[in-house]
Design a protein around this motif. Structure first.
Motif, short mmCIF file in Angstrom:
data_model
loop_
_atom_site.label_atom_id
_atom_site.label_comp_id
_atom_site.label_asym_id
_atom_site.label_seq_id
_atom_site.Cartn_x
_atom_site.Cartn_y
_atom_site.Cartn_z
N VAL A 17 0.84 -1.21 0.00
CA VAL A 17 0.00 0.00 0.00
C VAL A 17 0.87 1.25 0.00
CG1 VAL A 17 -1.67 1.33 1.36
CG2 VAL A 17 -1.97 -1.14 1.09
N TRP A 18 1.90 1.27 0.86
CA TRP A 18 2.79 2.44 0.93
C TRP A 18 3.54 2.65 -0.38
CZ3 TRP A 18 4.88 0.45 6.23
CH2 TRP A 18 3.95 0.75 7.23
N ALA A 19 3.81 1.58 -1.09
CA ALA A 19 4.49 1.70 -2.40
C ALA A 19 3.51 2.08 -3.51
CB ALA A 19 5.18 0.38 -2.74
N ARG A 20 2.24 2.22 -3.14
CA ARG A 20 1.17 2.54 -4.10
C ARG A 20 1.06 1.49 -5.20
NH1 ARG A 20 3.76 7.42 -3.01
NH2 ARG A 20 2.51 8.92 -1.83
N GLU A 21 1.23 0.23 -4.82
CA GLU A 21 1.12 -0.87 -5.78
C GLU A 21 -0.05 -1.78 -5.44
OE1 GLU A 21 4.90 -2.80 -6.15
OE2 GLU A 21 5.96 -0.93 -6.64
N ALA A 22 -0.81 -1.42 -4.41
CA ALA A 22 -2.00 -2.15 -4.00
C ALA A 22 -3.01 -1.16 -3.46
CB ALA A 22 -1.66 -3.19 -2.94
N PRO A 23 -4.31 -1.47 -3.53
CA PRO A 23 -5.33 -0.53 -3.05
C PRO A 23 -5.28 -0.36 -1.54
CG PRO A 23 -6.33 -2.62 -3.65
CD PRO A 23 -4.93 -2.67 -4.11
#
Length: 396
Positions: A384-390
């Motif tokens: 999530v923090w890497a903006r690769e998952a919702p």
């Protein structure tokens, strides 16, 4: 009136799996945490050393099913590894080696500082190098994650598995020979086991795609064929004293490069994979004993912290050289936190092989229990923090 004890015993595993699945579904819905964290908690609570619903772990059919479940996950991990990327970006491999070696040294020194023997400290260090592919692959699939951090975590997880299996088996060899004068022989046996396991997996990776092409319908039948092949591969490795984990990883890696499609819809191997995943996490957690966890809790907390710092430092140090920012490098290192299932199954294999010194690894039991619950949560937050998952896990 029939004796109820045999009936209840035969129902223990089906009931445990049903309870774990329900806990995972409701737990994920109400908390947003990964389902596998709840599977592990249920397995631990129902284990023979706790409530006692599940029988004591042995080398029976449930253990073989756990190996098959882990093999399916490792096959999928191997299938997602791109060797060409590692060749074109060697600094990623260097980062993996650096964080593994740093972790080994740091955990070894910490274990010695707590008064453990050299052989136990070496075993703890070797096990700590690993990252659990079961947790990593499962959470990534559950979150439908994709991106640089996701792919780097997957590739480094595969590298960690190989290094940890090699190091652990070499140290087991030291213990068997009872003297460090036999270092060469122990390393040789570990190397032969590793090479033999990889060779068997590679053969499957060549033969199975060839058979799929021969039936002229590889896309439709690939999932069943791969699953049946993993069942056979696990049985062969069990009979031949090889590592089913390295073999399954090599199988997936080779199959990828034979260009047989493994579509997004087939991730987790459908309903079969979902069921076996529940069994895998319940079985792994059920082997833990609360008394060993309590005895090793102080060292376990320090090992978890030192291991995590080492992995983050090792990966972050080479982040810019490997083509990502410091932040993504640090997140990748943090994403290597999961450990539990991989370590538990390695320890169970060693115990079944007669390596009784494994019983002294109380701190690793505590480490695995901590990361059984928090490992999935950590990698979920990393994605999530890497903006690769919702951000909203209910969408997954």
């Amino acid at each position: 009136m029939p004796d109820l004890l045999p009936i209840l015993t035969s129902l223990a595993w089906p009931i445990a799996l049903a309870v774990a699945w329900l806990a995972g579904e409701f737990g994920q819905r109400f908390t947003g945490l990964p389902r596998i964290s709840f599977y592990g908690l249920v397995g631990f609570a129902l284990g023979s050393a706790q409530i006692g619903v599940l029988p004591a772990p042995d080398a029976g059919p449930v253990a073989l099913l756990a190996d098959i479940a882990f093999g399916l996950i490792l096959f999928e991990l191997g299938y997602r590894i791109n060797l060409r990327w590692l060749v074109n970006n060697p600094w990623l491999g260097v980062a993996g080696l650096a964080e593994s070696v740093l972790t080994f040294v740091a955990v070894y020194l910490v274990a010695l500082a707590f008064g453990t023997t050299h052989i136990i400290a070496l075993m703890m260090a070797a096990l700590s190098m690993g990252t659990s592919p079961a947790t990593v692959v499962r959470v990534i699939n559950e979150q439908r994650s994709s991106g640089q951090v996701t792919e780097r975590v997957l590739h480094l997880t595969a590298l960690n598995c190989v290094l940890a299996v090699f190091a652990f088996n070499a140290i087991i060899g030291f213990w068997i020979f009872r003297t460090f004068d036999a270092v060469g022989e122990a390393l040789w046996q570990s190397s032969v086991m590793l090479a033999g396991s990889a060779l068997v997996g590679a053969v499957f990776g060549v033969v199975v795609p060839a058979l799929l092409r021969a039936i002229h319908n590889p896309r439709q039948d690939a999932t069943v064929a791969f699953a049946l092949a993993i069942v056979l591969l696990a049985a062969i490795c069990d009979a031949g004293a090889l590592s089913p984990y390295i073999a399954a990883l090599a199988f997936g890696l080779t199959a990828r490069h034979r260009r047989i499609a493994f579509s997004q819809a087939q991730r987790n191997f459908g309903a079969l994979g979902e069921l076996l995943t529940v069994l895998l996490f319940v079985y792994a957690a059920s082997t833990l004993d609360w008394r060993q966890i309590a005895a090793g809790s102080a060292l376990a907390v320090v090992v978890v912290l030192v291991r995590q710092v080492s992995k983050m430092l090792g990966v972050t140090a080479f982040a810019r050289l490997s083509g990502v920012s410091w932040r993504k490098g640090a997140l990748t290192g943090l994403g290597l936190a999961p450990l539990s299932v991989f370590v538990i199954l390695l320890m169970e294999h060693a115990r079944h092989a007669g390596v009784h010194v494994v019983e002294e690894l109380r701190a690793m039991a505590a480490v695995t229990m901590l990361l059984e619950v928090f490992g999935p949560v950590i990698i979920q937050r990393v994605l999530v923090w890497a903006r690769e998952a919702p951000e909203n896990p209910h969408a997954a």
